[in-house]
Design an enzyme around this catalytic site. Structure first.
Site, PDB file in Angstrom:
ATOM      1  N   LEU A 135      -0.369  -1.952   2.556  1.00  0.00           N
ATOM      2  CA  LEU A 135      -0.735  -1.404   3.863  1.00  0.00           C
ATOM      3  C   LEU A 135      -2.153  -1.823   4.288  1.00  0.00           C
ATOM      4  CD1 LEU A 135       0.454   0.484   6.036  1.00  0.00           C
ATOM      5  CD2 LEU A 135      -0.820   2.346   4.964  1.00  0.00           C
ATOM      6  N   ASP A 136      -2.264  -2.354   5.495  1.00  0.00           N
ATOM      7  CA  ASP A 136      -3.562  -2.743   6.075  1.00  0.00           C
ATOM      8  C   ASP A 136      -4.263  -3.846   5.295  1.00  0.00           C
ATOM      9  OD1 ASP A 136      -3.110  -0.793   7.958  1.00  0.00           O
ATOM     10  OD2 ASP A 136      -4.355   0.701   6.980  1.00  0.00           O
ATOM     11  N   GLU A 137      -3.531  -4.535   4.419  1.00  0.00           N
ATOM     12  CA  GLU A 137      -4.164  -5.556   3.586  1.00  0.00           C
ATOM     13  C   GLU A 137      -3.677  -6.965   3.899  1.00  0.00           C
ATOM     14  OE1 GLU A 137      -6.515  -5.284   1.321  1.00  0.00           O
ATOM     15  OE2 GLU A 137      -6.707  -3.105   1.240  1.00  0.00           O
TER      16      GLU A 137
END
Lengths: 284, 284, 284, 284
Positions: B227-229
């Site tokens: 997530l968000d990476e």
């Protein structure tokens, strides 16, 4: 291994990229980087190549002749080839403002700018101590209404003596003559303290304040005989508001001027600028 | 005249540029634009070429086979070839926020985005009227804790039915499963409402406000199972100050989100993005 | 509790702040926010106050009379008082470009703009469907060389009928007559698609491209009878390079135009703009 | 005429503005500028006033006592009063990087910063020549694992001897102890070479490069005992792309660092910063 940079522009035509990269391979060179641009409106082609050759200087001269004969002439190219390892020589022209000078010399001292600075020329003596502190020769050539021709002759002689490749006007407050400018086509970099073409001429911060703009800027451009009309290399802006007076504009502008001028100098040093039609292609 | 775009990456090696451009010439193609990048640390080579071929689809298939055999395999290339004239198909996933949807559909309607939008999928019904106003099919697939697997199955079916090439999450407020994400590697574009990696997760504007930052941002990235990476495609920022409260941050952020997401979508549509090592090369 | 905003400007003098805040206290008001500016060059004082009064409309009228008599006249003030709870009425003028219209109506629909939009007026019918989608009345008033006077009369009638407080020209491509403009001093907001004063007039993106600038901008200003010379409310810029053609400039410019116009409209709605000497004070 | 600046914060309450401006009038002062802020969430009031008094130092001391008794205590104020004409004394802490030092000293020499710099303290000798060139005393206090306590004692003594008001860490590469930091609350300004809270700690440019961000930044903040967690004074960012390597990030970052640190120092010198709840109010 000789590292070189080749800059090319010519009318756009099929097959240029393959022709050039092939020719380099045929001459035992390796293209390590290529960047290219086509101006579709003007149908003009631009290319910048970084190449490596397993060759000595002499053979590179032969390469040049051969490239001229077998490639450049077929495509009606304007082209230049630079030895990447050789640092160009830059003269600085200054007057009394010191912020751009500090910025350039600070970067020079820290090794950020791959350039030699053999001479700083100024129409005033004020900044000589800075030149001394940074160990750069400083030449004071006063300029006034009556001695302009002689002063420029003296400047030219100094530039010749130091084999200067290009000039940066770091807030130099005299207008150079067309004669002088024409001897350094696309080789004199100026910093103008406004977001050109807004507020050309003198006192741009005063004009910007008067007009009530919300953003001010600075512009670095090559000097041509048309004042403030040369090809733009770099621009930057900063936000202002009603709380800022002219003096605030000037202070904020200084930070722009030094950053913008240094960026333009860097582009020039790294042979990333191609001028065409009074505009610049800035390779990345 | 078939226009194509070729994207290549492979370990860096001598002669790639000449080999590729030559091969295209040999196959009666013309390279109209080339852009290239080398990551010197990873020793990886990246190139994007625009080419024109005087050929029909069938012969292009032969070109592909031949390129694979004679070029790509020698250099261990990962490469893709796109028909530039064919518009890719994008699905939009939305929830309740409308600003990104308005922005994308406005650009779509005005012809700015060379894409087809066969379907908008949402876990809420709120934005259906906008889809109707812009004449784009809207599918409501509710998602909750219990039906996530079924909901994603339904989403996947809709994507398949519409032959969707890639997905833009225009402030879609559900986390997609790894299973779902892995079916669209580097093909799901998300907009995160912070300047990643600062303030990952939910409520980034609240966190930014709490920390007292002077600049906030938005980030568009490809979705990965972390997530968000995922690889960042585009970011933009705007200045804030103590006078702005969380609500002001959110409003200012909206303007960033829509601009940044639309830019990322545009890069993707124009095949200007190459992903490598969880980072993006964005050709110009 | 009545919330009001007071805007004041007058020649700078000692004691204005204390006098005004005292007077408000004496009239049972509470100053919740004050912001102030002095133009030291022009010796002019500017102030914006948010106040709360435990009073009905009638008593506020008495306050106004009393303030005029006991404060404003002593300091030679120009001052205005607004009921903060009352949304002003904005008319939109449009032609064929839709990006600013979409942006404004999107913000309007989401409740971001504390304004009423009773009417959209256009010299073309193209954007009527958007008005319908957003449920805003649309009036088509064709304008040509021969009917300009009649057309403006019709526009003025529509503005009067809807009790319009101010006008936003959202890429309205007709020049308003001085007669028209003078009826709405500092009440017509225009968006100009350049970084004024650079590139005034028509086709600024073409001029910017021609000149080879590295940054383009957009400017929102109040309309005066001097074309493109009115007080600037807001400006924003974006970087361009040699790779962008005129069409790219136009697309990038659109994103600026809509953001800048919406910001200017917001400043105006929130009574944060004071015009003086053809410049604006924008309170924060 | 004594010029003073008054900074106030206290719980928000009715009537503060009028009370304070009245009190100043009663004491024969004139408020020339007032700026104010209310944090509605925390219900905290902030104000900055520029005032002029026809008084000598002694009477100002009486004013302070009286203000404390009759105003500050009633509103539970935290407040400070500064003699605007008196330049504060700033110590510079440096290590080996010179770009921030050059920038600050350049502004200092040109009169841009209304400050005195009685001492530069460094744990290395490298930058001594710059201090000499600018005529500022330089003190070399080596720091290592074993002598940290003694070194800080020596630093503190030097600061005391020179009556230093605040410290700027111009890329000083040692972490100050909590004991040291606590003696200068909101009086030590640091420059961190990232866009905090992204990439705290050492080597932020390497981390930013690794993550593939498209924008990098620099952050100036007051030092607290929590590393990189102090109240942020100023931030600035610059765009990067895949073509930039870590070294390019570092070079671009330098330009940010010097600009951001100098801006923060300027805010501090002009008493425009109020710290509350680990955040800053920056008056304009």
């Amino acid at each position: 291994m000789k590292k070189t940079t080749i800059l090319i522009n010519c009318p756009d035509k099929k097959g240029i990229i393959a022709t050039v990269t092939n020719f380099i391979v045929a001459k035992k060179g390796n293209t390590t980087y290529v960047e290219q641009h086509v101006d579709n409106e003007l149908e003009e082609f631009f290319m910048r190549l970084d190449c490596e050759f397993d060759q000595d200087e002499e053979k590179l001269t032969l390469f040049k002749e051969s490239f001229d004969k077998h490639v450049a002439s077929n495509y009606n190219m304007h082209w230049e080839m630079y030895n990447t390892d050789k640092k160009p020589k830059m003269a600085l022209f200054v007057s009394k403002y010191d912020h751009c000078l500090y910025d350039i010399l600070g970067r020079y001292a820290s090794g950020e700018l791959q350039v030699k600075i053999p001479i700083i020329i100024s129409n005033h003596k004020d900044l000589e101590p800075i030149a001394i502190a940074f160990n750069v020769p400083f030449k004071h050539i006063p300029v006034n209404r009556d001695n302009k021709v002689e002063a420029e002759a003296e400047q030219l002689k100094a530039l010749k003596d130091h084999k200067v490749d290009f000039i940066a006007l770091a807030r130099y407050m005299q207008i150079l003559s067309s004669d002088f400018v024409n001897q350094f086509p696309n080789k004199i970099i100026n910093i103008h303290h406004s977001f050109l073409p807004a507020f050309p001429g003198a006192k741009p911060y005063h004009s910007a304040y008067e007009r009530g703009v919300k953003i001010i800027g600075a512009t670095s451009h090559y000097v041509t005989s048309d004042l403030d009309e040369g090809p733009i290399i770099e621009q930057e802006v900063v936000r202002v508001s009603h709380i800022h007076n002219v003096q605030d504009f000037i202070l904020k502008g200084r930070d722009l001027e030094k950053i913008v001028l240094s960026r333009a100098i860097k582009h020039h040093i790294e042979r990333k600028v191609l001028v065409y039609n009074n505009k610049t292609v800035i390779f990345s």
